[in-house]
Design a protein around this motif. Structure first.
Motif, mmCIF file in Angstrom:
data_model
loop_
_atom_site.group_PDB
_atom_site.id
_atom_site.type_symbol
_atom_site.label_atom_id
_atom_site.label_comp_id
_atom_site.label_asym_id
_atom_site.label_seq_id
_atom_site.Cartn_x
_atom_site.Cartn_y
_atom_site.Cartn_z
ATOM 1 N N GLU A 47 17.903 7.453 42.299
ATOM 2 C CA GLU A 47 16.994 6.383 41.869
ATOM 3 C C GLU A 47 15.545 6.988 41.972
ATOM 4 N N LEU A 48 15.404 8.114 42.952
ATOM 5 C CA LEU A 48 14.268 8.959 42.961
ATOM 6 C C LEU A 48 13.914 9.826 41.644
ATOM 7 N N ALA A 49 14.982 10.401 41.111
ATOM 8 C CA ALA A 49 14.745 11.111 39.780
ATOM 9 C C ALA A 49 14.397 10.121 38.800
ATOM 10 N N ALA A 50 14.895 8.831 38.641
ATOM 11 C CA ALA A 50 14.736 7.843 37.765
ATOM 12 C C ALA A 50 13.402 7.119 37.536
ATOM 13 N N GLN A 51 12.765 7.441 38.457
ATOM 14 C CA GLN A 51 11.389 6.966 38.590
ATOM 15 C C GLN A 51 10.438 7.111 37.295
ATOM 16 N N ARG A 52 9.688 6.148 36.846
ATOM 17 C CA ARG A 52 8.905 6.521 35.650
ATOM 18 C C ARG A 52 7.896 7.316 35.505
ATOM 19 N N ARG A 53 8.086 8.543 36.293
ATOM 20 C CA ARG A 53 7.262 9.659 36.375
ATOM 21 C C ARG A 53 8.052 10.964 35.816
ATOM 22 N N ASP A 54 7.606 11.451 34.823
ATOM 23 C CA ASP A 54 8.162 12.590 34.402
ATOM 24 C C ASP A 54 8.395 13.789 35.557
ATOM 25 N N ASP A 55 7.294 13.789 36.394
ATOM 26 C CA ASP A 55 7.335 15.017 37.360
ATOM 27 C C ASP A 55 8.334 14.714 38.591
ATOM 28 N N SER A 56 8.748 13.359 38.580
ATOM 29 C CA SER A 56 9.960 12.970 39.486
ATOM 30 C C SER A 56 11.221 13.706 39.246
ATOM 31 N N PHE A 57 11.549 13.429 38.095
ATOM 32 C CA PHE A 57 12.690 13.877 37.413
ATOM 33 C C PHE A 57 12.739 15.493 37.137
ATOM 34 N N ALA A 58 11.801 15.912 36.702
ATOM 35 C CA ALA A 58 11.677 17.558 36.692
ATOM 36 C C ALA A 58 11.850 18.068 38.119
ATOM 37 N N THR A 59 11.017 17.559 39.211
ATOM 38 C CA THR A 59 11.321 17.869 40.352
ATOM 39 C C THR A 59 12.511 17.798 41.061
ATOM 40 N N VAL A 60 13.229 16.764 40.898
ATOM 41 C CA VAL A 60 14.657 16.703 41.290
ATOM 42 C C VAL A 60 15.663 17.697 40.739
ATOM 43 N N LEU A 61 15.472 17.873 39.398
ATOM 44 C CA LEU A 61 16.255 18.697 38.881
ATOM 45 C C LEU A 61 16.206 20.231 39.299
ATOM 46 N N GLU A 62 14.622 20.479 39.386
ATOM 47 C CA GLU A 62 14.339 21.607 40.030
ATOM 48 C C GLU A 62 14.596 21.878 41.306
ATOM 49 N N LEU A 63 14.820 20.988 42.101
ATOM 50 C CA LEU A 63 15.603 20.900 43.440
ATOM 51 C C LEU A 63 16.971 21.093 43.438
ATOM 52 N N VAL A 64 17.573 20.548 42.638
ATOM 53 C CA VAL A 64 19.048 20.258 42.578
ATOM 54 C C VAL A 64 19.473 22.094 42.170
ATOM 55 N N LEU A 65 18.706 22.660 41.313
ATOM 56 C CA LEU A 65 19.121 23.826 40.534
ATOM 57 C C LEU A 65 18.820 24.853 42.023
ATOM 58 N N ASP A 66 17.895 24.465 42.757
ATOM 59 C CA ASP A 66 17.450 25.497 43.865
ATOM 60 C C ASP A 66 18.664 25.432 44.802
ATOM 61 N N ALA A 67 19.289 24.266 45.165
ATOM 62 C CA ALA A 67 20.424 24.015 45.923
ATOM 63 C C ALA A 67 21.578 24.624 45.437
ATOM 64 N N ILE A 68 21.761 24.729 44.152
ATOM 65 C CA ILE A 68 23.057 25.081 43.435
ATOM 66 C C ILE A 68 22.666 26.756 43.886
ATOM 67 N N ALA A 69 21.727 27.297 43.468
ATOM 68 C CA ALA A 69 21.453 28.659 43.601
ATOM 69 C C ALA A 69 21.474 29.147 44.938
ATOM 70 N N GLY A 70 21.165 28.436 45.888
ATOM 71 C CA GLY A 70 20.982 28.794 47.355
ATOM 72 C C GLY A 70 22.423 28.802 47.915
ATOM 73 N N ARG A 71 23.363 27.701 47.649
ATOM 74 C CA ARG A 71 24.658 27.942 48.079
ATOM 75 C C ARG A 71 25.217 29.142 47.484
ATOM 76 N N ALA A 72 25.129 29.603 46.199
ATOM 77 C CA ALA A 72 25.823 30.559 45.598
ATOM 78 C C ALA A 72 25.407 31.918 46.320
ATOM 79 N N LYS A 73 24.239 31.764 46.573
ATOM 80 C CA LYS A 73 23.456 33.255 47.151
ATOM 81 C C LYS A 73 23.922 33.393 48.621
#
Length: 352
Positions: free
Chosen positions: A270-296
């Motif tokens: 729901e946070l990512a689906a807000q009608r703000r482009d930066d919300s979606f981009a931010t959530v995906l950026e943090l998802v990628l960070d979480a994935i990379a952090g777990r692997a590292k």
């Protein structure tokens, strides 16, 4: 003499380049490069010898200054008499003709390839297309403005589809004398081995917090957002624009303990689906960070299949992000699918 191809005239109301932030100058105009002294030294040394490279691959995380370095090299190389050494630190005169032309995007010996503007969709295309890459052929077929170097900046290799990558590979095979390709890659795994083998690779590391702070200061941004960057100026700027509340909420929901909970997954979606482009981009950026952090953190302790699952998910998210932007797909469903896969990967890795 063949005419040097020009980029299509800007569409009125269209942004000048893809992926630009409102609070940062485009890399061709940026005068400050923070950090990366080793990369600069390697470039100066490379062009001081008898056999300078014809293709360079600048690779490293997004937003650390790769494109800024590419244009800094362009100003130094195209503003220097052919056959003479490049200036130390790739320094240049900002008032020189070459520097002013590069900043304006009008230098006849520089071709900058990025994702093109889609006039019908009123947005940038999701791929750096094969038609864009084919502009290299007439560009290299023309005579250099002063008999010196010609330079092609591909920004970024990650954005090319297979046809575009094959067209680039063909151009790399036998470039004319005094031609330099500078390829920018945010994710090393997306560079075809056949392209990599024709380049001199320079790995650029994330910036220190002090270097991010210095870069923010140089562009007049709030230096207090430097810790958000984790080595990336772009990340610091974009997360600051999104707001601390979104960042903190997303980071909390992405922990291994929370992301397995279906309710938490829906909160984040729901946070990512807000009608703000930066919300979606931010959530995906943090998802990628979480994935990379777990692997590292799991390197050396996790099984190879578990690490593989995180790597595959990381690349999948980058591809899905592009498809979402191009086809205007459901953001919430995309995030839910990614979080479900992340939860499954965590379970297989023994994190939950």
């Amino acid at each position: 003499m063949a005419r040097t191809p020009r980029a299509p005239k800007p569409i009125e109301g269209a942004p000048a380049e893809p992926d630009l932030l409102d609070n940062a100058p485009p890399p061709r105009e940026a005068r400050t490069l923070c950090g990366h002294a080793e990369a600069v030294e390697r470039l100066v040394e490379a062009f001081g010898g008898a056999s300078p490279p014809q293709a360079i691959l600048l690779e490293g995380p997004r937003g650390i200054g790769k494109a800024t370095l590419a244009f800094r090299l362009a100003r130094a190389l195209l503003g220097t008499i052919p056959g003479t050494a490049l200036p130390a630190n790739l320094a240049d005169d900002p008032e020189s003709r070459a520097s002013r032309q590069i900043a304006a995007g009008t230098h006849p010996s520089l071709l900058h390839l990025t994702r093109p503007w889609d006039e019908k969709g009123k947005k940038f295309k999701g791929d750096l297309t094969v038609d864009e890459v084919r502009r290299i052929v007439p560009f290299l077929g023309s005579t250099s403005a002063d008999g010196g170097w010609r330079m092609v900046i591909v920004d970024a290799v990650d954005d090319m589809n297979l046809n575009a990558a094959n067209a680039l590979l063909k151009a790399l095979e036998e470039p004319p004398r005094r031609t330099l390709f500078v390829l920018i890659a945010h994710v090393s795994g997306r560079v075809l081995p056949t392209i990599r083998s024709r380049c001199r690779a320079i790995r650029m590391r994330p910036l220190t917090e002090d270097e991010v702070r210095a870069a923010l200061n140089a562009m007049g941004a709030d230096p207090r957002t430097a810790p958000l960057g984790e080595g990336s100026v772009r990340r610091a700027l974009s997360l600051a624009a999104a707001g601390a509340d979104i960042v903190k909420s997303a980071q909390r929901l992405l922990s291994p303990q929370m992301v397995r909970d279906v309710r938490a997954q829906h909160q984040l979606a729901e946070l990512a689906a807000q009608r703000r482009d930066d919300s979606f981009a931010t959530v995906l950026e943090l998802v990628l960070d979480a994935i990379a952090g777990r692997a590292k953190s799991g390197a050396g302790t996790m099984s190879l299949p578990a690490l593989d699952a995180y790597a595959s998910l990381y690349l999948s998210v980058t591809d899905d992000r592009r498809r979402i932007e191009v086809f205007n797909l459901d953001r919430k469903e995309m995030v839910l699918a990614v979080l479900s896969r992340l939860s499954a990967a965590d379970k297989a890795a023994g994190l939950t």
